[in-house]
Design a protein around this motif. Structure first.
Motif, PDB file in Angstrom:
ATOM      1  N   LYS A  74      42.134 -29.686  -8.721  1.00  0.00           N
ATOM      2  CA  LYS A  74      43.567 -29.378  -8.756  1.00  0.00           C
ATOM      3  C   LYS A  74      44.464 -30.605  -8.642  1.00  0.00           C
ATOM      4  O   LYS A  74      45.633 -30.549  -8.919  1.00  0.00           O
ATOM      5  CB  LYS A  74      43.934 -28.423  -7.615  1.00  0.00           C
ATOM      6  N   GLY A  75      43.907 -31.742  -8.172  1.00  0.00           N
ATOM      7  CA  GLY A  75      44.713 -32.944  -7.990  1.00  0.00           C
ATOM      8  C   GLY A  75      43.982 -33.919  -7.087  1.00  0.00           C
ATOM      9  O   GLY A  75      42.817 -33.714  -6.737  1.00  0.00           O
ATOM     10  N   LEU A  76      44.655 -34.965  -6.698  1.00  0.00           N
ATOM     11  CA  LEU A  76      44.075 -35.990  -5.840  1.00  0.00           C
ATOM     12  C   LEU A  76      44.367 -35.663  -4.382  1.00  0.00           C
ATOM     13  O   LEU A  76      45.525 -35.429  -4.019  1.00  0.00           O
ATOM     14  CB  LEU A  76      44.664 -37.360  -6.182  1.00  0.00           C
ATOM     15  N   TYR A  77      43.339 -35.662  -3.546  1.00  0.00           N
ATOM     16  CA  TYR A  77      43.526 -35.403  -2.127  1.00  0.00           C
ATOM     17  C   TYR A  77      43.801 -36.697  -1.373  1.00  0.00           C
ATOM     18  O   TYR A  77      44.717 -36.768  -0.573  1.00  0.00           O
ATOM     19  CB  TYR A  77      42.295 -34.701  -1.528  1.00  0.00           C
ATOM     20  N   GLU A  78      42.963 -37.718  -1.616  1.00  0.00           N
ATOM     21  CA  GLU A  78      43.171 -38.960  -0.881  1.00  0.00           C
ATOM     22  C   GLU A  78      42.720 -40.163  -1.687  1.00  0.00           C
ATOM     23  O   GLU A  78      41.940 -40.049  -2.620  1.00  0.00           O
ATOM     24  CB  GLU A  78      42.441 -38.942   0.463  1.00  0.00           C
ATOM     25  N   ALA A  79      43.244 -41.299  -1.298  1.00  0.00           N
ATOM     26  CA  ALA A  79      42.846 -42.592  -1.832  1.00  0.00           C
ATOM     27  C   ALA A  79      42.854 -43.563  -0.660  1.00  0.00           C
ATOM     28  O   ALA A  79      43.498 -43.314   0.363  1.00  0.00           O
ATOM     29  CB  ALA A  79      43.815 -43.053  -2.917  1.00  0.00           C
ATOM     30  N   HIS A  80      42.133 -44.671  -0.807  1.00  0.00           N
ATOM     31  CA  HIS A  80      41.997 -45.623   0.289  1.00  0.00           C
ATOM     32  C   HIS A  80      42.248 -47.046  -0.199  1.00  0.00           C
ATOM     33  O   HIS A  80      41.933 -47.377  -1.331  1.00  0.00           O
ATOM     34  CB  HIS A  80      40.580 -45.550   0.879  1.00  0.00           C
ATOM     35  N   LEU A  81      42.806 -47.866   0.686  1.00  0.00           N
ATOM     36  CA  LEU A  81      43.026 -49.276   0.396  1.00  0.00           C
ATOM     37  C   LEU A  81      42.591 -50.113   1.591  1.00  0.00           C
ATOM     38  O   LEU A  81      42.783 -49.710   2.742  1.00  0.00           O
ATOM     39  CB  LEU A  81      44.509 -49.554   0.125  1.00  0.00           C
ATOM     40  N   PRO A  82      42.054 -51.309   1.311  1.00  0.00           N
ATOM     41  CA  PRO A  82      41.711 -52.216   2.403  1.00  0.00           C
ATOM     42  C   PRO A  82      42.920 -53.035   2.823  1.00  0.00           C
ATOM     43  O   PRO A  82      43.740 -53.430   1.990  1.00  0.00           O
ATOM     44  CB  PRO A  82      40.644 -53.120   1.776  1.00  0.00           C
ATOM     45  N   VAL A  83      43.048 -53.275   4.122  1.00  0.00           N
ATOM     46  CA  VAL A  83      44.152 -54.076   4.648  1.00  0.00           C
ATOM     47  C   VAL A  83      43.618 -55.057   5.685  1.00  0.00           C
ATOM     48  O   VAL A  83      42.552 -54.853   6.261  1.00  0.00           O
ATOM     49  CB  VAL A  83      45.272 -53.198   5.257  1.00  0.00           C
TER      50      VAL A  83
ATOM     51  N   SER B  44      40.485 -51.420 -11.475  1.00  0.00           N
ATOM     52  CA  SER B  44      39.635 -50.358 -10.936  1.00  0.00           C
ATOM     53  C   SER B  44      39.457 -50.465  -9.428  1.00  0.00           C
ATOM     54  O   SER B  44      38.838 -49.592  -8.814  1.00  0.00           O
ATOM     55  CB  SER B  44      38.259 -50.395 -11.611  1.00  0.00           C
ATOM     56  N   LEU B  45      39.983 -51.528  -8.837  1.00  0.00           N
ATOM     57  CA  LEU B  45      39.884 -51.760  -7.392  1.00  0.00           C
ATOM     58  C   LEU B  45      41.257 -52.098  -6.833  1.00  0.00           C
ATOM     59  O   LEU B  45      42.026 -52.829  -7.447  1.00  0.00           O
ATOM     60  CB  LEU B  45      38.947 -52.938  -7.091  1.00  0.00           C
ATOM     61  N   ARG B  46      41.538 -51.580  -5.647  1.00  0.00           N
ATOM     62  CA  ARG B  46      42.747 -51.971  -4.925  1.00  0.00           C
ATOM     63  C   ARG B  46      44.028 -51.663  -5.711  1.00  0.00           C
ATOM     64  O   ARG B  46      44.945 -52.453  -5.777  1.00  0.00           O
ATOM     65  CB  ARG B  46      42.678 -53.443  -4.533  1.00  0.00           C
ATOM     66  N   HIS B  47      44.074 -50.475  -6.316  1.00  0.00           N
ATOM     67  CA  HIS B  47      45.265 -50.067  -7.066  1.00  0.00           C
ATOM     68  C   HIS B  47      45.498 -48.574  -6.878  1.00  0.00           C
ATOM     69  O   HIS B  47      44.562 -47.780  -6.945  1.00  0.00           O
ATOM     70  CB  HIS B  47      45.100 -50.348  -8.560  1.00  0.00           C
ATOM     71  N   ILE B  48      46.760 -48.212  -6.658  1.00  0.00           N
ATOM     72  CA  ILE B  48      47.161 -46.807  -6.600  1.00  0.00           C
ATOM     73  C   ILE B  48      48.502 -46.668  -7.324  1.00  0.00           C
ATOM     74  O   ILE B  48      49.401 -47.495  -7.148  1.00  0.00           O
ATOM     75  CB  ILE B  48      47.305 -46.304  -5.145  1.00  0.00           C
TER      76      ILE B  48
ATOM     77  N   GLY C  38      48.285 -57.580  -1.058  1.00  0.00           N
ATOM     78  CA  GLY C  38      48.093 -57.776  -2.486  1.00  0.00           C
ATOM     79  C   GLY C  38      47.472 -56.580  -3.189  1.00  0.00           C
ATOM     80  O   GLY C  38      47.080 -56.684  -4.356  1.00  0.00           O
ATOM     81  N   ASN C  39      47.367 -55.433  -2.500  1.00  0.00           N
ATOM     82  CA  ASN C  39      46.937 -54.228  -3.194  1.00  0.00           C
ATOM     83  C   ASN C  39      48.013 -53.863  -4.199  1.00  0.00           C
ATOM     84  O   ASN C  39      49.204 -53.884  -3.892  1.00  0.00           O
ATOM     85  CB  ASN C  39      46.716 -53.083  -2.204  1.00  0.00           C
ATOM     86  N   SER C  40      47.605 -53.541  -5.413  1.00  0.00           N
ATOM     87  CA  SER C  40      48.532 -53.227  -6.487  1.00  0.00           C
ATOM     88  C   SER C  40      49.011 -51.787  -6.363  1.00  0.00           C
ATOM     89  O   SER C  40      48.212 -50.856  -6.342  1.00  0.00           O
ATOM     90  CB  SER C  40      47.836 -53.416  -7.839  1.00  0.00           C
ATOM     91  N   LEU C  41      50.329 -51.622  -6.290  1.00  0.00           N
ATOM     92  CA  LEU C  41      50.945 -50.309  -6.195  1.00  0.00           C
ATOM     93  C   LEU C  41      51.855 -50.115  -7.398  1.00  0.00           C
ATOM     94  O   LEU C  41      52.468 -51.067  -7.885  1.00  0.00           O
ATOM     95  CB  LEU C  41      51.724 -50.170  -4.894  1.00  0.00           C
ATOM     96  N   GLU C  42      51.940 -48.891  -7.846  1.00  0.00           N
ATOM     97  CA  GLU C  42      52.679 -48.593  -9.064  1.00  0.00           C
ATOM     98  C   GLU C  42      53.470 -47.303  -8.868  1.00  0.00           C
ATOM     99  O   GLU C  42      52.966 -46.346  -8.282  1.00  0.00           O
ATOM    100  CB  GLU C  42      51.662 -48.417 -10.196  1.00  0.00           C
ATOM    101  N   LEU C  43      54.698 -47.309  -9.337  1.00  0.00           N
ATOM    102  CA  LEU C  43      55.476 -46.085  -9.457  1.00  0.00           C
ATOM    103  C   LEU C  43      55.354 -45.687 -10.918  1.00  0.00           C
ATOM    104  O   LEU C  43      55.565 -46.514 -11.812  1.00  0.00           O
ATOM    105  CB  LEU C  43      56.937 -46.315  -9.081  1.00  0.00           C
ATOM    106  N   MET C  44      55.000 -44.428 -11.174  1.00  0.00           N
ATOM    107  CA  MET C  44      54.676 -44.020 -12.535  1.00  0.00           C
ATOM    108  C   MET C  44      55.193 -42.614 -12.799  1.00  0.00           C
ATOM    109  O   MET C  44      55.173 -41.762 -11.908  1.00  0.00           O
ATOM    110  CB  MET C  44      53.155 -44.056 -12.700  1.00  0.00           C
TER     111      MET C  44
END
Length: 154
Positions: A3-12, A63-67, A119-125
């Motif tokens: 139905k959709g995305l529940y969670e995503a993870h990023l390293p900090v 494919s890594l460190r991006h949402i 430096g994790n890549s974030l995007e508004l889309m």
């Protein structure tokens, strides 16, 4: 089924600094422990987990460190003003030099990019409705170019 995305993870690297950053984005703080924090993106629907660890040193790759976070078209048009108001700098995407939001007609979406403190890549889309006669365009267009083009075919 899905139905959709529940969670995503990023390293900090620094949980306190990251918590403050993600609060600025307007996410709802859910919980934390010693080396992990979670924020609701849409409460009860999807959240993001921030994990302290050496993985924050992994070189960026799409494919890594991006949402990408979903927004609507009008909000994306105002995204640079909003990012500036919360003291976050937009960054160019790929080989582009401009930080301006752009349209991908062939993909039916529009984006603007920025980074978190690690430096994790974030995007508004957002999704865009592309007339059939424009779906072949692979160039990345500014909002002005896009709106002029769409106005000429409608």
């Amino acid at each position: 089924m899905i139905k959709g995305l529940y969670e995503a993870h990023l390293p900090v690297s620094n949980l306190e600094r990251s918590i403050e950053f993600y609060k600025k984005l307007g996410f709802w703080f859910a919980w934390r422990d010693e080396d992990t924090a979670f924020f609701w993106i849409e409460e009860g629907i999807s959240w993001i987990g921030l994990w302290v660890g050496e993985e924050h040193q992994t070189p960026y790759h799409p494919s890594l460190r991006h949402i990408a976070f979903r927004v609507d078209y009008e909000d994306l048009k105002q995204s640079l003003t909003w990012l500036e108001s919360i003291q976050v700098e937009a960054v160019p995407f790929g080989g582009r030099t401009s930080i301006q939001p752009f349209i991908r007609p062939d993909q039916g979406n529009a984006s603007v990019y920025f980074n978190d403190p690690d430096g994790n890549s974030l995007e508004l889309m957002c999704y865009i409705d592309v007339p059939d006669e424009l779906k072949h365009i692979t160039d990345k267009l500014s909002f002005e170019e896009w709106e002029n083009l769409v106005g000429s075919v409608r």
